[in-house]
Design a protein around this motif. Structure first.
Motif, PDB file in Angstrom:
ATOM      1  N   MET A 146       0.808  -1.424  -0.044  1.00  0.00           N
ATOM      2  CA  MET A 146      -0.035   0.063   0.149  1.00  0.00           C
ATOM      3  C   MET A 146       0.852   1.293  -0.056  1.00  0.00           C
ATOM      4  O   MET A 146       2.155   1.243   0.071  1.00  0.00           O
ATOM      5  N   TYR A 147       0.151   2.389  -0.005  1.00  0.00           N
ATOM      6  CA  TYR A 147       1.053   3.713  -0.311  1.00  0.00           C
ATOM      7  C   TYR A 147       1.589   4.107   1.321  1.00  0.00           C
ATOM      8  O   TYR A 147       1.118   3.943   2.204  1.00  0.00           O
ATOM      9  N   ILE A 148       2.923   4.207   1.149  1.00  0.00           N
ATOM     10  CA  ILE A 148       3.521   4.552   2.249  1.00  0.00           C
ATOM     11  C   ILE A 148       3.978   6.109   2.323  1.00  0.00           C
ATOM     12  O   ILE A 148       4.484   6.529   1.209  1.00  0.00           O
ATOM     13  N   TYR A 149       3.640   6.839   3.240  1.00  0.00           N
ATOM     14  CA  TYR A 149       4.013   8.302   3.703  1.00  0.00           C
ATOM     15  C   TYR A 149       5.536   8.573   3.332  1.00  0.00           C
ATOM     16  O   TYR A 149       6.291   7.989   4.039  1.00  0.00           O
ATOM     17  N   ASP A 150       5.760   9.640   2.423  1.00  0.00           N
ATOM     18  CA  ASP A 150       7.160   9.959   2.517  1.00  0.00           C
ATOM     19  C   ASP A 150       7.492  11.223   3.192  1.00  0.00           C
ATOM     20  O   ASP A 150       6.412  11.674   3.953  1.00  0.00           O
ATOM     21  N   GLU A 151       8.617  12.060   3.465  1.00  0.00           N
ATOM     22  CA  GLU A 151       8.885  13.106   4.080  1.00  0.00           C
ATOM     23  C   GLU A 151       7.863  14.024   3.805  1.00  0.00           C
ATOM     24  O   GLU A 151       7.542  14.976   4.480  1.00  0.00           O
ATOM     25  N   TYR A 152       7.398  14.141   2.431  1.00  0.00           N
ATOM     26  CA  TYR A 152       6.565  15.448   2.037  1.00  0.00           C
ATOM     27  C   TYR A 152       5.150  15.170   2.587  1.00  0.00           C
ATOM     28  O   TYR A 152       4.442  15.930   3.391  1.00  0.00           O
ATOM     29  N   ASP A 153       4.453  14.026   2.430  1.00  0.00           N
ATOM     30  CA  ASP A 153       3.282  13.669   3.080  1.00  0.00           C
ATOM     31  C   ASP A 153       3.341  13.817   4.542  1.00  0.00           C
ATOM     32  O   ASP A 153       2.338  14.198   5.148  1.00  0.00           O
TER      33      ASP A 153
ATOM     34  N   SER B 194       5.151  15.797   6.363  1.00  0.00           N
ATOM     35  CA  SER B 194       5.538  17.079   6.752  1.00  0.00           C
ATOM     36  C   SER B 194       4.181  17.981   6.411  1.00  0.00           C
ATOM     37  O   SER B 194       3.553  18.817   7.310  1.00  0.00           O
ATOM     38  N   ILE B 195       3.431  17.665   5.409  1.00  0.00           N
ATOM     39  CA  ILE B 195       1.982  18.205   5.310  1.00  0.00           C
ATOM     40  C   ILE B 195       1.031  17.859   6.287  1.00  0.00           C
ATOM     41  O   ILE B 195       0.454  18.751   6.997  1.00  0.00           O
ATOM     42  N   LEU B 196       1.203  16.660   6.519  1.00  0.00           N
ATOM     43  CA  LEU B 196       0.178  16.147   7.938  1.00  0.00           C
ATOM     44  C   LEU B 196       0.515  16.680   9.206  1.00  0.00           C
ATOM     45  O   LEU B 196      -0.205  17.048   9.936  1.00  0.00           O
ATOM     46  N   ARG B 197       1.826  16.898   9.373  1.00  0.00           N
ATOM     47  CA  ARG B 197       2.152  17.616  10.740  1.00  0.00           C
ATOM     48  C   ARG B 197       1.792  18.970  10.593  1.00  0.00           C
ATOM     49  O   ARG B 197       1.377  19.480  11.859  1.00  0.00           O
ATOM     50  N   GLN B 198       2.073  19.767   9.611  1.00  0.00           N
ATOM     51  CA  GLN B 198       1.612  21.097   9.662  1.00  0.00           C
ATOM     52  C   GLN B 198       0.025  21.176   9.831  1.00  0.00           C
ATOM     53  O   GLN B 198      -0.413  21.974  10.695  1.00  0.00           O
ATOM     54  N   ARG B 199      -0.656  20.344   9.256  1.00  0.00           N
ATOM     55  CA  ARG B 199      -1.975  20.169   9.226  1.00  0.00           C
ATOM     56  C   ARG B 199      -2.443  19.977  10.731  1.00  0.00           C
ATOM     57  O   ARG B 199      -3.526  20.690  11.406  1.00  0.00           O
TER      58      ARG B 199
END
Ligand code: HEM
Ligand code: SF4
Lengths: 554, 167
Positions: A1-8, A10-15
Motif C-alpha cells: 500500500m501507499y507509504i507516506y514519505d517526508e512530504y506527506d 510534513s504536510i500532515l504535521r503542519q495540518r
C-alpha cells in the motif's frame, strides 16, 4: 500500500499543528463557533447527540496492521473502547473529547492517518473496491489512481469551501463494488482498443434527499488527464453550484438543472484551458503510484491441491464450509483467496468493532495477509491475500474473535447508519431495526437459500445507510413524534444502479421483522430457479409485495 | 487609516472600497482618489472612467472573472469578495484572474473571509487581505499564512504539483 514519505508527513504535521491552534483559539473563545465549525469538520470532527464524533479517513479502504493497532489504542485510550466502520470506508469514533482531538490526530499522524476532509464541504475520502488488486474480474488496479486523487484533493486550496460535500469513487473491475454511479463523481477504469488506460466519468450521482444515478459525461478519459479533468469538473461546480439552499447544493442538482450534456460542455470548455497544464499526469508519476501497489510476495501454490485440501476440510466441518461459501472469494493469484471478516453478528451494531477486536484483526493481517486489511463500504473488513492452505486456521481464529459470521452478502449483512442512538439528525433508530431483522433471519440455511440480498437502513433521508440502493431499503421517518419505517424495494448500487421505489405507508418498529419476512415470502413464492431477489422484483414489480404486506389481517 | 495584510506585511490601506450601488450602476457616483469599484459600475461607466489610473474593481462571489477577463491588467488592484466566508467561489475567481487572465497586480480578498483561509487564498493568487471586520488582529492573522508550507497540487503560488517536484 501507499507509504507516506517526508512530504506527506510534513504536510500532515503542519495540518495537525494548524488544527491544534484552531482548537485552542476556539476553546479560548477567540474563534467563534460558526467559524470553527467548517474547520473542525475538515478535520473529521462532528458534534453529535451525545458527544463529538470523529471520522478518520481510510483512503480507499487500505489500512495496515500498524495503523489498525493505533486505531485500537485510540478506541481504548480516548474513546469507549470501540469504533465503527462507515459506508465510506472510514472509521468513526463516537465519544472523543473535543479537547483531546488534536492529540488523537497527532497520534494518528505517527502512522500516516488523519481526519482530513472526512467531513465538510470539500472533497472527501476517495473510495474504491475492497478487492482491488486481487479480484479476478479486475481490468486495472484502481488504487494508484485513488492515491493520485488523494494527494490532489488533500488541502486543495480552491476546493475547500465548495457548495456542499463532494465524494469520488473509483472502480477498476467489471463488477462495480464501489457504487460509482451514486457518487458525485464515479470513475470506471477501462482499457481502449489500444490497451491504454482511461476512465469512464460519471457525474451527479448521490443519495440523500434527492437521490440520483450519475450520468456518464465522458466515455474515455485518458489516464494522464485524470487530475486536470477532475479540476475542471470541480471548478464548474464551485462556480455554478447552488449556494442559496443547502438541500440543492450538491452537484447532482447542478447537473440536472443544466442537463448532463450542457454540464459536460461546460466541463470540456474549462478543461481546454487546463488539460495541457502542470496537472497533466506524467508517466513517471503514474508508475511511481503503481509502484506502491505491486503484488506482495505471493508463494507459488498448486491451486488444485490447495483447493482439494480446503474442500476436504469443508466436508468435515459444515460451519467452515458455510463460511467458505459466503465469506471467501476467488483471488486472481492461484492458491490465494480474499476473506471478508463479518462485522455483522446479530446483536452488534453493524460495523462496530472493539479495541481488542482491532488488535486481533491486526494480528490476523500480519499472520495471514501481508500485514494489510481493507475496510468495505458494506461495513466489513477484508483480508485480501490469504493462502487457501491457511483458510481453516484463519477461520478458527476469526471465529473465536467473533468475525466469522458466515453472512456476507446475505440479508443479515445489513448496511446500517448509526441512527437515533448516536446521530442528532435521525428521525428514527436504525440499529435496533437491524438487530430485529437479523433475529428474524437466524436460520442460516434459510438465509443462504435467499441468496444475495442487500438490505440497507438509514435513520433519516440523508441516506448514510444507502437505503435507496438497497434491494430492500429501510428509511426511518418521523410521524407526529413517533418513529416509523418506510420500505423501498428495487434499489441497486452496482453496475445497473437503480433507486428503490417506496412500497407504501410506513410501519412501526415492531412490525418491521414481519414486514421483511412477508417481502421475502413473496420473493420465494415467485422466483424462478437461481433468480435473485432484485431480479424477481424487477420482473414482477411492486404489486405482489404490496398486496401481501398491506393485506388486512382477517 | 485602516490597514491590511499585503505580501505578508501589515501596510496602510490606501484604497477605498465602494459598495454596490442601490440603483443603476450607470448612475452610481465614482469618487475621486484610489477607489475599488464594483465591476458592474466599471462596466456601465467604462467610457468615462477609461482614463483614470486610480481605479480598481471588485468582483462579488456571484460575478464571473470573465467580466474582467483580458482587461485585468489595466487595474492596479482587483478585489474578490466574500459575502460569507463559506462562499468559496472567490477561490476559483482568484485563480482564473491570475492563471487565465494573467493578472499581475494586487489581488485582494475583501469581505468576510477568515484568517484560517489565508493560506488557501494565497495559494489561489490572492496577495492582499482586507478584512471587513476592523477588530481582526492583523499580526495574529498574518501568522496563518505560514500554516501550511508544502502542498500536493498545482496552484498559483506553486504551479508545479508535488509529483513534478518530488525528488
Ligand atoms: C452520526 C453522524 C453523521 C451525520 C451527522 C451525518 C450527516 C450526513 C448528512 C447531513 C448527509 C446528507 C448530505 C447531503 O445529502 O448533502 C449524509 C449523507 C451520507 N452519510 Fe452521513 N452522517 C453521519 C454518519 C454517517 C455514517 C456513520 C455513515 C456511514 C455508515 C455515513 C455515510 C454517509 C453516506 C454514504 C451518505 C450519502 C452520501 C450521498 O448523498 O451520496 N454518515 N450524512
Ligand atoms: S442517515 Fe440520518 S440518522 Fe443515519 S447517520 Fe445519516 S444523518 Fe444520521
Amino acid at each position: 500500500m501507499y507509504i507516506y514519505d517526508e512530504y506527506d508527513n510534513s504536510i500532515l504535521r503542519q495540518r495537525v499543528a494548524q488544527f491544534r491552534g484552531q482548537t485552542e483559539r476556539f476553546l479560548a473563545g477567540e474563534l467563534p463557533p460558526e467559524q470553527f465549525l467548517p474547520l473542525r469538520l475538515q478535520n473529521g470532527l462532528y458534534v453529535q447527540r451525545l458527544a463529538p464524533m470523529l471520522r478518520i479517513n481510510v483512503p480507499y479502504g487500505m489500512i495496515n496492521s500498524t495503523q489498525i493497532r493505533k486505531l485500537a489504542h485510540i478506541a481504548r485510550h480516548y474513546d469507549k473502547g470501540y469504533c465503527h466502520v462507515s459506508t465510506r470506508q472510514n472509521i468513526q469514533y463516537n465519544w472523543p473529547d473535543l479537547t483531546e482531538v488534536p492529540d488523537i490526530l497527532s497520534e494518528l499522524a505517527d502512522v500516516g492517518m488523519h481526519g482530513t476532509q472526512s467531513s465538510g464541504n470539500c472533497i472527501r475520502n476517495t473510495t474504491s473496491d475492497q478487492f482491488a488488486g486481487t479480484a479476478p474480474d479486475e481490468i486495472v488496479d484502481p488504487r494508484p489512481y485513488c492515491e493520485i486523487i488523494r494527494q490532489w484533493s488533500s488541502f486543495h486550496p480552491e476546493f475547500a469551501f465548495l457548495p456542499r460535500k463532494f465524494k469520488i469513487a473509483v472502480t477498476g473491475s467489471t463488477q462495480d463494488r464501489a457504487a460509482v454511479q451514486v457518487h458525485d463523481i464515479g470513475l470506471q477504469i477501462l482499457l481502449n482498443e489500444k490497451g491504454e488506460v482511461g476512465f469512464q466519468v460519471y457525474v451527479g450521482g448521490g443519495l440523500g434527499r434527492t437521490p440520483c444515478i450519475g450520468s456518464a459525461i465522458r466515455d474515455f478519459l485518458p489516464e494522464e488527464d485524470l487530475l486536470s479533468y477532475l479540476e475542471a469538473i470541480l471548478r464548474v461546480y464551485n462556480l455554478y453550484g447552488r449556494r442559496d439552499n443547502k438541500y440543492k447544493a450538491r452537484i447532482k442538482i447542478l447537473v440536472r438543472a443544466l442537463t448532463p450534456e450542457v454540464f459536460a460542455q461546460k466541463v470540456e470548455a474549462e478543461w481546454q484551458y487546463l488539460k495541457d497544464g502542470y496537472n497533466k499526469l506524467t508517466r513517471d508519476e503514474i508508475e511511481r503510484a503503481k509502484g506502491f501497489f505491486t503484488a506482495p510476495a505471493y508463494d507459488t501454490i498448486d491451486n488444485a491441491a490447495a483447493q482439494a485440501a480446503v474442500n476436504a476440510q469443508a466436508s468435515e466441518s459444515v460451519a467452515f464450509g458455510k463460511w467458505l461459501q459466503r465469506n471467501v472469494r476467488e483471488h486472481k493469484v492461484p492458491g490465494y483467496a480474499a476473506v471478508t471478516l463479518s462485522l455483522k453478528p446479530t446483536g452488534v451494531a453493524p460495523g462496530d468493532i472493539t479495541d481488542s477486536q482491532l488488535e486481533i484483526i491486526a494480528n490476523l493481517a500480519d499472520e495471514f495477509s501481508f500485514g494489510e486489511a481493507r475496510t468495505t463500504h458494506e461495513q466489513n473488513i477484508v483480508l485480501a491475500d490469504v493462502k487457501k492452505t491457511e483458510l481453516f486456521t484463519l477461520w478458527q481464529k476469526a471465529k473465536a474473535a467473533g468475525f466469522a459470521t458466515p453472512n456476507i452478502g446475505t440479508i443479515t449483512d445489513i448496511i446500517c447508519c448509526p441512527g437515533g442512538d448516536f446521530c442528532s439528525l435521525a428521525n428514527a433508530k436504525s440499529i435496533p431495526i437491524a438487530e430485529a431483522i437479523q433475529r428474524q433471519f437466524e436460520d442460516l440455511d434459510y438465509v443462504y437459500d435467499l441468496g444475495d440480498i442487500d438490505l440497507n437502513i438509514s435513520g433519516c433521508m440523508n441516506a448514510c445507510g444507502h437505503h435507496h440502493v438497497g434491494h430492500i431499503g429501510i428509511l426511518g421517518v418521523d410521524k407526529a413524534g413517533k418513529e416509523f419505517y418506510q420500505v423501498q424495494l428495487g434499489g441497486n448500487a452496482s453496475n445497473d444502479a437503480s433507486l428503490g421505489d417506496v412500497l407504501g405507508p410506513s410501519f412501526s418498529a415492531e412490525d418491521m421483522p414481519t414486514v421483511i419476512q412477508k417481502l421475502v415470502d413473496v420473493y420465494l413464492a415467485n422466483r424462478t430457479a437461481e433468480e435473485l431477489f432484485i431480479d424477481t422484483y424487477r420482473r414482477i414489480g411492486a404489486a405482489p409485495f404490496k398486496e401481501k404486506v398491506y393485506a388486512k389481517a382477517n | 487609516m485602516p490597514k491590511l495584510i499585503k505580501d505578508g506585511l501589515i501596510v496602510e490601506n490606501t484604497w477605498t472600497l465602494i459598495a454596490k450601488p442601490e440603483g443603476e450602476a450607470a448612475a452610481a457616483e465614482v469618487p475621486a482618489g484610489q477607489v475599488i469599484i464594483p465591476v458592474s459600475v466599471w462596466l456601465a461607466q467604462k467610457e468615462t472612467l477609461q482614463t483614470r489610473t486610480d481605479i480598481g474593481v471588485w468582483l462579488d462571489s456571484d460575478e464571473s472573472a470573465e467580466l474582467i477577463g483580458a482587461e485585468a491588467n489595466r487595474f492596479p488592484v482587483i478585489g474578490v469578495n466574500f459575502p460569507l466566508f463559506m462562499d468559496g467561489r472567490a477561490f476559483s475567481s482568484a485563480r482564473l484572474l491570475r492563471e487565465r487572465y494573467g493578472f499581475t497586480g494586487e489581488l485582494r480578498a475583501v469581505g468576510n473571509f477568515i484568517r484560517d483561509q489565508l493560506c488557501y487564498l494565497r495559494r489561489c493568487g490572492v496577495n492582499a487581505f482586507a478584512f471587513a471586520n476592523p477588530e481582526i488582529n492583523l499580526d495574529e492573522a498574518a501568522k496563518s499564512l505560514q500554516d501550511l508550507q508544502e502542498y500536493y497540487q498545482a496552484a498559483v503560488d506553486q504551479p508545479l504539483p508535488l509529483f513534478r517536484r518530488r525528488a
